[in-house]
Design a protein around this motif. Structure first.
Motif, PDB file in Angstrom:
ATOM      1  N   THR A 164     -84.903  53.735  95.869  1.00 61.40           N
ATOM      2  CA  THR A 164     -84.713  54.303  97.208  1.00 61.40           C
ATOM      3  C   THR A 164     -83.274  54.703  97.465  1.00 61.40           C
ATOM      4  N   GLY A 165     -82.331  54.265  96.638  1.00 61.95           N
ATOM      5  CA  GLY A 165     -80.928  54.534  96.903  1.00 61.95           C
ATOM      6  C   GLY A 165     -80.334  53.647  97.963  1.00 61.95           C
ATOM      7  N   LEU A 166     -80.994  52.501  98.249  1.00 59.39           N
ATOM      8  CA  LEU A 166     -80.509  51.609  99.300  1.00 59.39           C
ATOM      9  C   LEU A 166     -80.050  50.259  98.768  1.00 59.39           C
ATOM     10  N   GLY A 167     -80.166  50.037  97.459  1.00 58.99           N
ATOM     11  CA  GLY A 167     -79.808  48.722  96.919  1.00 58.99           C
ATOM     12  C   GLY A 167     -78.353  48.377  97.136  1.00 58.99           C
ATOM     13  N   LEU A 168     -77.440  49.234  96.674  1.00 56.40           N
ATOM     14  CA  LEU A 168     -76.009  48.954  96.855  1.00 56.40           C
ATOM     15  C   LEU A 168     -75.617  49.067  98.320  1.00 56.40           C
ATOM     16  N   SER A 169     -76.297  49.931  99.103  1.00 60.20           N
ATOM     17  CA  SER A 169     -76.010  50.019 100.538  1.00 60.20           C
ATOM     18  C   SER A 169     -76.278  48.682 101.209  1.00 60.20           C
ATOM     19  N   MET A 170     -77.391  48.035 100.832  1.00 62.29           N
ATOM     20  CA  MET A 170     -77.734  46.741 101.414  1.00 62.29           C
ATOM     21  C   MET A 170     -76.697  45.680 101.031  1.00 62.29           C
ATOM     22  N   VAL A 171     -76.253  45.690  99.750  1.00 63.82           N
ATOM     23  CA  VAL A 171     -75.249  44.717  99.308  1.00 63.82           C
ATOM     24  C   VAL A 171     -73.936  44.943 100.044  1.00 63.82           C
ATOM     25  N   TYR A 172     -73.550  46.216 100.205  1.00 62.79           N
ATOM     26  CA  TYR A 172     -72.313  46.551 100.931  1.00 62.79           C
ATOM     27  C   TYR A 172     -72.380  46.036 102.369  1.00 62.79           C
ATOM     28  N   GLY A 173     -73.542  46.262 103.054  1.00 65.84           N
ATOM     29  CA  GLY A 173     -73.675  45.803 104.439  1.00 65.84           C
ATOM     30  C   GLY A 173     -73.659  44.294 104.541  1.00 65.84           C
ATOM     31  N   LEU A 174     -74.327  43.586 103.588  1.00 63.34           N
ATOM     32  CA  LEU A 174     -74.329  42.123 103.612  1.00 63.34           C
ATOM     33  C   LEU A 174     -72.904  41.578 103.461  1.00 63.34           C
ATOM     34  N   ALA A 175     -72.134  42.163 102.529  1.00 60.74           N
ATOM     35  CA  ALA A 175     -70.766  41.688 102.314  1.00 60.74           C
ATOM     36  C   ALA A 175     -69.917  41.888 103.563  1.00 60.74           C
ATOM     37  N   ALA A 176     -69.972  43.089 104.127  1.00 61.11           N
ATOM     38  CA  ALA A 176     -69.140  43.381 105.294  1.00 61.11           C
ATOM     39  C   ALA A 176     -69.545  42.539 106.487  1.00 61.11           C
ATOM     40  N   GLN A 177     -70.875  42.351 106.693  1.00 60.66           N
ATOM     41  CA  GLN A 177     -71.338  41.592 107.859  1.00 60.66           C
ATOM     42  C   GLN A 177     -71.042  40.103 107.703  1.00 60.66           C
ATOM     43  N   SER A 178     -70.915  39.645 106.461  1.00 65.00           N
ATOM     44  CA  SER A 178     -70.622  38.229 106.212  1.00 65.00           C
ATOM     45  C   SER A 178     -69.128  37.936 106.195  1.00 65.00           C
ATOM     46  N   GLY A 179     -68.297  38.943 106.452  1.00 60.65           N
ATOM     47  CA  GLY A 179     -66.848  38.734 106.454  1.00 60.65           C
ATOM     48  C   GLY A 179     -66.227  38.847 105.082  1.00 60.65           C
ATOM     49  N   GLY A 180     -66.953  39.458 104.134  1.00 67.47           N
ATOM     50  CA  GLY A 180     -66.431  39.617 102.782  1.00 67.47           C
ATOM     51  C   GLY A 180     -66.258  41.074 102.430  1.00 67.47           C
ATOM     52  N   ALA A 181     -66.462  41.406 101.148  1.00 69.14           N
ATOM     53  CA  ALA A 181     -66.263  42.777 100.698  1.00 69.14           C
ATOM     54  C   ALA A 181     -67.038  42.989  99.404  1.00 69.14           C
ATOM     55  N   LEU A 182     -67.391  44.261  99.134  1.00 66.79           N
ATOM     56  CA  LEU A 182     -68.012  44.660  97.869  1.00 66.79           C
ATOM     57  C   LEU A 182     -67.052  45.579  97.154  1.00 66.79           C
ATOM     58  N   ARG A 183     -66.714  45.245  95.920  1.00 68.81           N
ATOM     59  CA  ARG A 183     -65.804  46.070  95.122  1.00 68.81           C
ATOM     60  C   ARG A 183     -66.520  46.499  93.858  1.00 68.81           C
ATOM     61  N   LEU A 184     -66.535  47.817  93.593  1.00 69.12           N
ATOM     62  CA  LEU A 184     -67.186  48.380  92.412  1.00 69.12           C
ATOM     63  C   LEU A 184     -66.139  48.995  91.498  1.00 69.12           C
ATOM     64  N   SER A 185     -66.285  48.767  90.196  1.00 72.25           N
ATOM     65  CA  SER A 185     -65.443  49.417  89.193  1.00 72.25           C
ATOM     66  C   SER A 185     -66.331  49.796  88.021  1.00 72.25           C
ATOM     67  N   SER A 186     -66.044  50.927  87.411  1.00 68.60           N
ATOM     68  CA  SER A 186     -66.908  51.411  86.346  1.00 68.60           C
ATOM     69  C   SER A 186     -66.136  52.316  85.410  1.00 68.60           C
ATOM     70  N   VAL A 187     -66.497  52.289  84.140  1.00 70.64           N
ATOM     71  CA  VAL A 187     -65.952  53.186  83.129  1.00 70.64           C
ATOM     72  C   VAL A 187     -67.134  53.867  82.463  1.00 70.64           C
ATOM     73  N   LEU A 188     -67.141  55.185  82.476  1.00 73.00           N
ATOM     74  CA  LEU A 188     -68.257  55.941  81.924  1.00 73.00           C
ATOM     75  C   LEU A 188     -68.431  55.605  80.445  1.00 73.00           C
ATOM     76  N   GLY A 189     -69.642  55.181  80.101  1.00 70.89           N
ATOM     77  CA  GLY A 189     -69.943  54.849  78.720  1.00 70.89           C
ATOM     78  C   GLY A 189     -69.647  53.412  78.345  1.00 70.89           C
ATOM     79  N   GLU A 190     -69.025  52.634  79.247  1.00 67.02           N
ATOM     80  CA  GLU A 190     -68.674  51.249  78.935  1.00 67.02           C
ATOM     81  C   GLU A 190     -69.373  50.240  79.841  1.00 67.02           C
ATOM     82  N   GLY A 191     -69.686  50.597  81.071  1.00 70.23           N
ATOM     83  CA  GLY A 191     -70.379  49.662  81.943  1.00 70.23           C
ATOM     84  C   GLY A 191     -69.801  49.627  83.341  1.00 70.23           C
TER      85      GLY A 191
END
Length: 822
Positions: free
Chosen positions: A634-661
């Motif tokens: 649905t394209g809402l999985g990471l959106s839900m995680v982002y909202g949970l982190a922000a609403q809980s007083g935390g944060a979601l940080r994403l990092s990625s390298v193409l071809g590595e993970g």
């Protein structure tokens, strides 16, 4: 033999010491001459710039009367623009023949108190036209703690009579600050002096009062012998003996001096003497032949040391420059431009050697858009004969850069633009911060939009689920119809789960936050994770034991972890490794974006999958954004995680390298609250005795559905379509056991209604139905909440819990959690 073994090493030692002494002073003198040459070139350019400013201002006001000069706001803005663009200029004044300031770069209009008949430049230029006059330093009238010296030019009438002066003020501290990096030791000094001995600027200590050298001083004696040279003397200011180099600035009665401390030279020589002394002592204790070998080695070491010193001097000369990029260009006869000089600071940014720039046109030196940008700015500068500002973007050795460039025209005696001086400074970080702010604003706007849509959709689902619940009770004995109803109800519940994810992204999801042992929670769903990811994905756990609990909704955290794991699985179609790591961290302000200082748990989920490019990473948390195929998310999985982190007083940080993970970090705040003791499964609340319930909702569909469910439960429902209508019912004295009200209503909200109802009936039970997670700031009422959408069973449980005594401190009616993943 003994005498020879002693005398020969002593003689060699004395010779080497004298040779080293001579060499050290020769090297120092060469360094002093080079430094004086650099300083004099800079000072000459500064004075030439001031002279050009005076000529330009004189040309600007030529033909204007003093009344026009004093009243011209455009003239003031022109003076202000020149003042702002040059660091060394403090102010520009136009003084009339009666010594009154008529125009200024600082004030408009010029204050009537600006009266300078006693200034040296005014007295001198009133008597005769001496050309460019450079005055003595003096403290400012408005700021006595700061020193200034003036450069002035006489204005004359057509018949040659005195008609005032144009004057610019320079700050001696500017020269002291600029020359400080050129000093080889902390005991060195620099100075700018007039030919009459007046000190215009000096360093490293700034000039704080007027100073004039006596005619018998060593400096005055030296300049009488020539325009440049060296002399050695003890400073009358600080008592330090130095070797001074001086040089007269071309066409100006001004000298630049640089003094290098004799102690610094002797300190280097003492090191050489110590080295030679060690060799000599070894020679005195050895035979003559051994002494000879040692002396040869000492000479070799001295030669290597001299070569190292020469190499070091070249290195320092290359890098010890101003950090501002400078580019000097020449306007050729055919109107084209060619670069004459470029400083090392700019070549470092561009990543090209000077010979790739000097002698070439902008388009030749910088092919492509950058060269065209420079060419266009130069043409505008020549046409307007005024400074031009623009931004230049390119690619350097450190990556892409953006620089703000100011091009200043340099005019010849005929007023034609002869050269162009470009100064540039980096604004790359500023542009990057602006882009980050735009991205955050975009996500915030999307969150507001999705939150509003999800809330309205929740209301629609409320009516659908409630009526389907009632209809299912009415249809019995027809399996096919029952199956149809179950399918419809499951679809509505899936829609409710979808709205929960949208509300999570918008930070409006109803969370049941409590102290949670995150490590224990991860251990508890290991089997679920392994079954969800399949045999091709190997899961590695790195969970630090004994960590502090985090304040979060455990059900939503399980769902968030499952979403992250499933996303990782989809990114590893051929299998791979998933790492789940849990650590406790002390975060300082600014260390992790979006987090305040404090202690946090970091739940890190890393995979070895395909990774994401930069554009995909920027949009990863947007609702409905997905790189999976149709029907695969649905394209809402990471959106839900982002909202949970922000609403809980935390944060979601994403990092990625193409071809590595990809690595997802979920930061959650640590709580000091203790963990709740596990409890057994509680029995369902017994049905409440028939009661009268006042139902308030502005949505007719929801009101009808809720009233029907209450009637079906055996209670008596009283309807009200607004808070005002509900209060009218309560004022009539009609018996009401429970007030069930929606929160978001126009005019009077559910909270406003609850406050007013408690004033009318303090013992009235109140239940607030809402799809929002948090009540507004300042809400202090302890009102139980029923999250939307709810079923008839959940409504019955909530009503039963309220119409009987309940434990204090609970203000949310617990409902069964919903799980799902992309």
């Amino acid at each position: 033999m003994i005498a020879a073994a002693i005398l020969v090493p002593l003689g060699l030692f004395a010779f080497a010491a004298w040779e080293s002494y001579t060499q050290r002073f020769e090297e120092a003198e060469q360094m002093i001459r080079r430094t004086v040459e650099v300083l004099s070139e800079h000072a000459t350019r500064v004075l030439e710039t001031q002279a050009l400013i005076l000529d330009r201002v004189d040309e600007r006001v030529r033909g204007m009367t003093w009344s026009e000069i004093a009243s011209s706001e455009n003239l003031h803005r022109d003076l202000r623009m020149i003042d702002d663009k040059l660091d060394q200029v403090d102010t520009i004044w136009i003084i009339d023949g009666q010594a009154r300031g008529r125009a200024s770069s600082t004030f408009f209009p010029a204050p009537a108190s600006s009266y300078v008949p006693d200034r040296d430049y005014f007295v001198a230029l009133r008597q005769k036209d001496t050309g460019l006059f450079i005055g003595q330093p003096y403290p400012g009238r408005s700021n006595p703690d700061r020193m200034f010296f003036n450069m002035a030019k006489r204005r004359s009438t057509p018949d040659g009579s005195f008609d005032g002066v144009i004057v610019t003020s320079l700050q001696p501290d500017y020269f002291a600050t600029f020359y400080r990096p050129f000093m080889a030791s902390s005991r060195d000094s620099t100075a700018i002096l007039r030919s009459d001995g007046a000190v215009l600027a000096r360093g490293p200590a700034p000039l704080r009062q007027n100073a004039v050298l006596s005619p018998s001083s060593t400096f005055m004696q030296a300049i009488r012998a020539g325009d440049q040279g060296l002399y050695r003397t003890v400073s009358q200011v600080d008592g330090i003996e130095r070797i001074y180099g001086f040089r007269r600035l071309a066409s100006y009665p001004v000298y630049v001096t640089y003094g290098h401390s004799v102690d610094a030279i002797l300190s280097q020589w003492h090191k050489d003497v110590a080295l030679h002394g060690f060799v000599g002592l070894a020679g005195m204790l050895a035979l003559l032949s051994i002494s000879t070998v040692a002396m040869r080695r000492a000479r070799h070491e001295q030669h290597v040391f001299a070569r190292w010193r020469e190499s070091e001097a070249r290195y320092e000369a290359l890098f010890r420059q101003s950090p501002t990029g400078l580019l000097l260009s020449r306007v050729r006869e055919d109107g084209t431009f060619v670069f004459d000089e470029v400083n090392p600071a700019l070549t470092r940014v561009l990543g090209v050697p000077p010979d790739r720039i000097v002698g070439r046109t902008p388009v030749e030196a910088f092919p492509g858009e950058l060269g065209e940008t420079i060419q266009d700015a130069y043409l505008r500068c020549v046409t307007r004969r005024e400074p031009v500002e623009y931004e230049a973007a390119g690619e350097g050795p450190d990556g892409p850069f953006i620089r703000r460039v100011i091009v200043i025209p340099i005019l010849d005696a005929q007023g034609r633009v002869q050269k162009l001086l470009g100064t540039s400074m980096s604004i790359t970080e500023t542009r990057q911060l602006e882009e980050q702010v735009r991205q955050m604003q975009k996500i915030e706007a999307v969150g507001q939009l999705t939150g509003g849509v999800a809330h309205d959709f929740n209301n629609l689902l409320m009516a659908v689920i409630g009526n389907l619940d009632l209809l299912r009770k009415r249809i019995t004995g027809d399996p096919r119809a029952q199956r149809y109803l179950d399918g419809a109800l499951q679809g509505a519940q899936r829609g409710a789960a979808l709205t929960q994810r949208l509300l999570a992204f918008a930070r409006k999801q109803d969370l049941q936050a409590k102290a949670v042992d995150v490590g224990g929670l991860v251990e508890g769903i290991r089997d679920l994770l392994e079954r969800s990811l399949g045999p091709r994905v190997m899961i590695r756990y790195d969970l630090t034991p004994g960590l502090s609990p985090a304040m979060v909704d455990p059900n939503q955290l399980e769902l968030a972890l499952l979403n992250l794991a499933v996303n990782a699985r989809d990114a590893m179609p051929m299998g791979g490794e998933l790492t789940v790591q849990l650590t406790e961290n002390q975060v300082m302000d600014g260390q992790v974006e979006g987090l305040q200082s404090g202690r946090y748990l970091c739940l890190r989920v890393s995979d070895t999958g395909t990774g994401m490019n930069e554009d995909t990473l920027k949009r990863a948390v947007e609702p409905f954004f997905s790189t999976k195929g149709v029907g695969k998310g649905t394209g809402l999985g990471l959106s839900m995680v982002y909202g949970l982190a922000a609403q809980s007083g935390g944060a979601l940080r994403l990092s990625s390298v193409l071809g590595e993970g990809t690595t997802a970090e979920l930061w959650l705040p640590i709580t000091e609250a203790g963990l709740e003791a596990p409890s057994g499964v509680s029995a369902a609340s017994p049905a409440a005795a028939p009661s009268t319930i006042l139902v308030v909702d502005d949505d007719a569909l929801i009101l009808m559905s809720t009233v029907s469910m209450i009637d079906d439960l055996g209670h008596t429902a009283v309807e009200a379509g607004s808070g005002t209508a509900a209060l009218e019912i309560l004022r009539t004295g009609q018996p009401v056991d429970l007030l069930l009200t929606d929160y978001a209503m126009p005019g009077m909200t559910g909270l406003d209604l609850a406050r007013a109802a408690q004033k009318l009936r303090p013992d009235l039970k109140i239940l607030l139905a809402t799809g929002y997670a948090d009540l507004p700031e300042g809400s202090v009422l302890d009102i139980p909440r029923l999250p939307k959408p709810y079923t008839q069973d959940q409504l019955a449980s909530a009503v039963g819990a309220l119409l009987r005594p309940r434990p204090a401190g609970s203000n949310v009616i617990p409902l069964p959690g919903r799980r799902g993943s992309d």
